[in-house]
Write an enzyme that holds these catalytic residues in place. Sequence first.
Site, PDB file in Angstrom:
ATOM      1  N   HIS A 122      -5.973  -8.404   8.436  1.00 27.20           N
ATOM      2  CA  HIS A 122      -4.602  -8.839   8.726  1.00 27.20           C
ATOM      3  C   HIS A 122      -4.079  -7.883   9.797  1.00 27.20           C
ATOM      4  CE1 HIS A 122      -0.270  -9.286   7.890  1.00 27.20           C
ATOM      5  NE2 HIS A 122      -0.552 -10.379   7.212  1.00 27.20           N
ATOM      6  N   ASP A 124      -6.687  -2.142   2.387  1.00 27.23           N
ATOM      7  CA  ASP A 124      -5.583  -3.096   2.274  1.00 27.23           C
ATOM      8  C   ASP A 124      -5.877  -3.971   1.046  1.00 27.23           C
ATOM      9  OD1 ASP A 124      -3.922  -5.290   2.390  1.00 27.23           O
ATOM     10  OD2 ASP A 124      -4.401  -5.840   4.464  1.00 27.23           O
ATOM     11  N   GLN A 152      -4.281  -8.777  -0.855  1.00 29.68           N
ATOM     12  CA  GLN A 152      -4.766 -10.057  -1.392  1.00 29.68           C
ATOM     13  C   GLN A 152      -5.703  -9.841  -2.578  1.00 29.68           C
ATOM     14  OE1 GLN A 152      -3.580 -12.891  -0.386  1.00 29.68           O
ATOM     15  NE2 GLN A 152      -2.626 -12.328   1.552  1.00 29.68           N
ATOM     16  N   LYS A 156       3.147 -10.523  -3.723  1.00 33.65           N
ATOM     17  CA  LYS A 156       1.961 -11.385  -3.801  1.00 33.65           C
ATOM     18  C   LYS A 156       1.341 -11.350  -5.190  1.00 33.65           C
ATOM     19  CE  LYS A 156       0.366 -11.496   0.991  1.00 33.65           C
ATOM     20  NZ  LYS A 156       1.367 -10.881   1.819  1.00 33.65           N
ATOM     21  N   CYS A 168      -1.506 -14.122  10.793  1.00 30.95           N
ATOM     22  CA  CYS A 168      -1.499 -12.688  11.148  1.00 30.95           C
ATOM     23  C   CYS A 168      -2.918 -12.149  11.248  1.00 30.95           C
ATOM     24  CB  CYS A 168      -0.694 -11.861  10.145  1.00 30.95           C
ATOM     25  SG  CYS A 168       0.971 -12.451   9.921  1.00 30.95           S
TER      26      CYS A 168
HETATM   27  N1  ALA Z   1       0.051 -11.832   4.710  1.00 33.24           N
HETATM   28  C1  ALA Z   1       0.561 -13.038   4.159  1.00 33.24           C
HETATM   29  C2  ALA Z   1      -0.360 -14.204   4.409  1.00 33.24           C
HETATM   30  O1  ALA Z   1      -1.496 -14.048   4.665  1.00 33.24           O
HETATM   31  C3  ALA Z   1       1.945 -13.283   4.583  1.00 33.24           C
HETATM   32  O2  ALA Z   1       0.072 -15.325   4.363  1.00 33.24           O
END
Ligand code: ALA
Length: 414
Positions: free
Chosen positions: A118, A204, A207, A230, A372
Amino acid sequence: MFDAKQLRADFPVLVNNPDLVYLDSAATSLKPTPVLAAVAEYYEQYTANIKRGIYKASMKATEEYERSRDAVCQLIGASRDEIIFTRNTTEGLNLVMYALGTNIIEPGDEIVTTIMEHHSNFVPWQQLAIQNGADLKIMGITSTGGLDIYDSHSGGVTLGGIVTKKTKILALTHVSNVLGTINPIKDIIASARRINPAIVVVVDGAQAVQHLSVDVRDLDCDFYAFSSHKMYGPTGVGVLYGKKARLEAMPPFQYGGEMIQEVHLDHTLFAELPEKFEAGTPAIAEIIGLRHAVEYLRSLASQDAELHTKRLLSQLHEQITALSTDRLTVLSNTNLEENVGVFTFSIEGAHPHDIASILDESNISVRAGHHCAMPLHNQLNKAASTRVSLGVYNTVSDIEAFINGLQKVLNIFS
Ligand code: ALA
């Protein structure tokens, strides 16, 4: 026994919008009632600033705030002085880049990252490399969407081709927000440390924490950043884990209130960890809400909710195959064992924004764009894509609705 249909009653957005097919949980998850109730309770019952007031509401707010830190410690296996509350993952990663990166990177050093990052874990390192005269080296991906890091003979992870003794920082994502790929972080870190034991590893986890059980000591990373919003928690809160020795050696990132011990006209003594990195009034209500998100997440883990998401992803892939169209290209990881629940695709002749708008006509929310992750999209030869990302509240009917919506898109662009 996990029951997604029953669980939907915990999410007011789904109760208030029964026709909504929410397939954008990687952008932000929906929030369950206990989280919303905790935020409202702070505002309605004991609003006060923390660590400043010698009165009941302030002390209660401080106590609840610190209980969230305890909950996060338990979630990822850290100790209290290693957990810094930030605004979001991006701020946590920037904190490491500014407070540590700018002080250790010298001309000729190397920073290694991956093509699947990202922007929040790519641009800071790219800019640091430019400013301090370092080389930015980038790990590539394979055709199925995993990192290209496996030794062709042994099958094990090897970073021999990219990490060297000159690599001071390795910054990589635990899970890709576009591919859904779960990277074998533990093996990657072990391989990097065999080459350079002093390497600083920044992960990171934005996710990852909502899908995987994470133990930062077991991973042996130096830093691990993630966001509350998230993982079923409020927006405006991030968490940065840092190894104590690393955090102690770093100067503060921001100066101001609550991060000091003593201020004199000519010098300041900074607070101990973690306050040293928490300048100013934080997002008190949201951080209090985060504890309830952590508790919710732990109860989901005990019900094996991830198995449900994995089954939905398999169903989605089966139904996509049954559409038997050669105009749809799957960009996310097709090795479903390695994928947390993300399905990213493109359709020949259809712009992702049009695809998302057509799906929205049927109340189906997906994300369209570069997510992103422009370097990854360039690598995949796509300007943009459409992404479905699953949460625990998704159901078989959501997948069916999406497949019907997709059929409509294919008919319109036929
Ligand atoms: N980083 C978040 C996405 O992947 C906002 O949607």
